[in-house]
Scaffold this motif. Structure first.
Motif, mmCIF file in Angstrom:
data_model
loop_
_atom_site.group_PDB
_atom_site.id
_atom_site.type_symbol
_atom_site.label_atom_id
_atom_site.label_comp_id
_atom_site.label_asym_id
_atom_site.label_seq_id
_atom_site.Cartn_x
_atom_site.Cartn_y
_atom_site.Cartn_z
ATOM 1 N N GLY A 77 -6.563 2.805 -11.430
ATOM 2 C CA GLY A 77 -6.791 1.523 -10.772
ATOM 3 C C GLY A 77 -5.925 1.342 -9.542
ATOM 4 N N LEU A 78 -4.661 1.715 -9.641
ATOM 5 C CA LEU A 78 -3.745 1.584 -8.504
ATOM 6 C C LEU A 78 -4.154 2.499 -7.354
ATOM 7 C CD1 LEU A 78 -0.303 1.501 -10.365
ATOM 8 C CD2 LEU A 78 -1.520 -0.435 -9.349
ATOM 9 N N LEU A 79 -4.438 3.751 -7.665
ATOM 10 C CA LEU A 79 -4.781 4.715 -6.621
ATOM 11 C C LEU A 79 -6.064 4.337 -5.897
ATOM 12 C CD1 LEU A 79 -3.978 8.055 -8.493
ATOM 13 C CD2 LEU A 79 -2.720 7.118 -6.554
ATOM 14 N N LEU A 80 -7.076 3.940 -6.659
ATOM 15 C CA LEU A 80 -8.361 3.611 -6.035
ATOM 16 C C LEU A 80 -8.290 2.297 -5.269
ATOM 17 C CD1 LEU A 80 -10.860 4.730 -8.811
ATOM 18 C CD2 LEU A 80 -10.084 5.967 -6.791
ATOM 19 N N THR A 81 -7.529 1.346 -5.777
ATOM 20 C CA THR A 81 -7.346 0.094 -5.034
ATOM 21 C C THR A 81 -6.691 0.374 -3.692
ATOM 22 O OG1 THR A 81 -7.149 -1.190 -7.078
ATOM 23 C CG2 THR A 81 -6.268 -2.173 -5.076
ATOM 24 N N HIS A 82 -5.681 1.224 -3.698
ATOM 25 C CA HIS A 82 -5.009 1.577 -2.448
ATOM 26 C C HIS A 82 -5.953 2.318 -1.509
ATOM 27 C CE1 HIS A 82 -2.179 3.164 0.415
ATOM 28 N NE2 HIS A 82 -2.420 4.408 0.033
ATOM 29 N N TYR A 98 -0.981 -3.921 -6.998
ATOM 30 C CA TYR A 98 -0.846 -4.157 -8.438
ATOM 31 C C TYR A 98 -1.652 -5.381 -8.879
ATOM 32 C CZ TYR A 98 2.867 -0.681 -8.787
ATOM 33 O OH TYR A 98 3.577 0.496 -8.779
ATOM 34 N N TYR A 99 -1.619 -6.430 -8.073
ATOM 35 C CA TYR A 99 -2.337 -7.653 -8.443
ATOM 36 C C TYR A 99 -3.835 -7.414 -8.491
ATOM 37 C CZ TYR A 99 -4.127 -12.422 -8.165
ATOM 38 O OH TYR A 99 -4.817 -13.587 -8.394
ATOM 39 N N ARG A 100 -4.365 -6.739 -7.479
ATOM 40 C CA ARG A 100 -5.808 -6.517 -7.435
ATOM 41 C C ARG A 100 -6.262 -5.519 -8.504
ATOM 42 N NH1 ARG A 100 -8.756 -5.681 -1.757
ATOM 43 N NH2 ARG A 100 -7.979 -7.820 -1.638
ATOM 44 N N ALA A 101 -5.464 -4.475 -8.726
ATOM 45 C CA ALA A 101 -5.871 -3.434 -9.674
ATOM 46 C C ALA A 101 -5.762 -3.883 -11.115
ATOM 47 C CB ALA A 101 -5.028 -2.180 -9.451
ATOM 48 N N TRP A 102 -4.678 -4.594 -11.466
ATOM 49 C CA TRP A 102 -4.402 -4.900 -12.867
ATOM 50 C C TRP A 102 -4.748 -6.324 -13.275
ATOM 51 C CZ3 TRP A 102 1.092 -2.316 -13.618
ATOM 52 C CH2 TRP A 102 0.941 -0.926 -13.504
ATOM 53 N N TRP A 103 -4.808 -7.242 -12.324
ATOM 54 C CA TRP A 103 -5.087 -8.630 -12.695
ATOM 55 C C TRP A 103 -6.487 -9.052 -12.270
ATOM 56 C CZ3 TRP A 103 -3.732 -11.950 -16.090
ATOM 57 C CH2 TRP A 103 -4.061 -13.289 -15.937
ATOM 58 N N MET A 104 -6.829 -8.857 -11.011
ATOM 59 C CA MET A 104 -8.147 -9.261 -10.543
ATOM 60 C C MET A 104 -9.255 -8.438 -11.207
ATOM 61 S SD MET A 104 -7.605 -9.956 -6.461
ATOM 62 C CE MET A 104 -9.334 -10.380 -6.284
ATOM 63 N N ASN A 105 -8.945 -7.207 -11.600
ATOM 64 C CA ASN A 105 -9.925 -6.343 -12.258
ATOM 65 C C ASN A 105 -9.490 -6.032 -13.695
ATOM 66 O OD1 ASN A 105 -11.938 -5.533 -10.008
ATOM 67 N ND2 ASN A 105 -9.945 -5.183 -9.059
ATOM 68 N N LEU A 106 -8.964 -7.054 -14.354
ATOM 69 C CA LEU A 106 -8.452 -6.880 -15.712
ATOM 70 C C LEU A 106 -9.550 -6.426 -16.673
ATOM 71 C CD1 LEU A 106 -6.101 -7.129 -17.684
ATOM 72 C CD2 LEU A 106 -6.695 -9.550 -17.982
ATOM 73 N N LYS A 107 -10.759 -6.967 -16.528
ATOM 74 C CA LYS A 107 -11.852 -6.585 -17.424
ATOM 75 C C LYS A 107 -12.176 -5.096 -17.290
ATOM 76 C CE LYS A 107 -14.171 -11.091 -17.708
ATOM 77 N NZ LYS A 107 -15.435 -11.821 -17.447
ATOM 78 N N THR A 108 -12.201 -4.607 -16.047
ATOM 79 C CA THR A 108 -12.466 -3.187 -15.829
ATOM 80 C C THR A 108 -11.350 -2.338 -16.410
ATOM 81 O OG1 THR A 108 -13.664 -3.695 -13.793
ATOM 82 C CG2 THR A 108 -12.926 -1.426 -14.090
ATOM 83 N N LEU A 109 -10.111 -2.770 -16.228
ATOM 84 C CA LEU A 109 -8.970 -2.032 -16.771
ATOM 85 C C LEU A 109 -9.049 -1.946 -18.293
ATOM 86 C CD1 LEU A 109 -6.229 -0.649 -16.404
ATOM 87 C CD2 LEU A 109 -5.173 -2.922 -16.445
#
Length: 287
Positions: A77-82, A98-109
């Protein structure tokens, strides 16, 4: 959008899996500091958890498998968001990644963690989790790129995966082979650096110590058993393998992202779509 891809070092053209792997390496080198920082933020806790479990119990091998498997979606999630933020918009801050990868896309994670649990359960069968991984492999890309596509086309990625499943299977197989080679090379390199800088060999030194037979009375089978025992129980060795595995995974995950771009270009004319969008934006509305 095409201009931003080019500025990020990504040319929109069909690529072989070898080219995707090469582009992943060049992309990670171009943004090496953030790449290493994202890797360390996930690999550090994974290595620490493995070390603690291996020190306090004989289940270090299980801890290594679980931490490497369950922490990899966080790293993806971090690598692809970046990567996507670099390609499509202004680069995000570290906290923004971190916010976009782990919080905004929490369902995907959470979905990826659940799928990884299923894959770990099926690990003993080898082939099914491999094919399962291909079928669900572009879930992060589909979710993160959703904002730049019309909702009516959200199904398109899955259609393309089904259509090109055989080709993707061959590409994934090539990634696995390259990944195994890279994992071994990274492990050797890190082991050599640790020996050079700190006088400690966390992998091959541990194995050599386990196979040491100063009196010469142990048979070959016993030596192999001692090495195998060290391989699945030694805390330092296992944590090192987890770290180098996640580094290898990071490189392969970027290559799989570029495979997704190649798939969209070859089968969906994505480069033409972005070029037309750029041209429309350049002309703008008539006033």
């Amino acid at each position: 959008m095409m201009r931003r891809f080019t500025e990020a070092g990504i040319t929109l053209e069909p690529r072989s899996i070898g080219s995707c792997l090469d582009l992943a390496f060049r992309f990670s080198c171009r943004y090496l500091a953030i790449f290493l920082g994202l890797w360390l933020s996930v690999a550090g806790p994974a290595m620490l958890m493995t070390y603690v479990v291996a020190t306090s119990s004989s289940f270090g091998w299980l801890a290594a498998i679980l931490t490497a498997g369950l922490m990899s979606p966080f790293l993806a999630g971090l690598l692809l968001t970046h990567a996507i933020s670099i390609a499509f918009c202004e680069p995000l801050t570290v906290s923004g990644i971190y916010y976009r990868a782990w919080w905004m896309n929490l369902k995907t994670l959470l979905a990826r963690i659940g799928l990884r649990c299923v894959q770990l359960v099926l690990l003993v069968t080898i082939i099914p989790p491999f094919l399962f991984l291909i079928y669900t492999g572009f879930q992060w890309e589909s979710r993160l790129l959703k904002g730049i596509r019309k909702r009516m086309h959200d199904h398109r990625t899955q259609d393309l995966v089904q259509q090109e499943f055989s080709d993707l299977s061959l590409r994934a197989g090539a990634c696995v082979v390259c990944g195994l080679i890279l994992w071994f090379v990274l492990t050797m390199t890190l082991d050599g650096l640790c020996m050079l800088l700190f006088g400690v060999s966390p992998v091959f030194g541990v194995l050599a110590e386990a196979a040491d037979d100063p009196w010469g009375y142990l048979d070959f089978g016993t030596l192999l058993l001692n090495m195998a025992t060290a391989l699945v129980t030694h805390p330092l060795l296992l944590s090192t393998l987890v770290g180098t595995f996640l580094m290898t995974y990071a490189w392969l995950r970027l290559a799989w992202f570029f495979t997704y771009i190649d798939l969209r270009i070859r089968e969906d004319c994505w480069d033409l779509e972005l070029a037309l969008a750029d041209e429309a934006r350049r002309w703008g509305p008539v006033t």
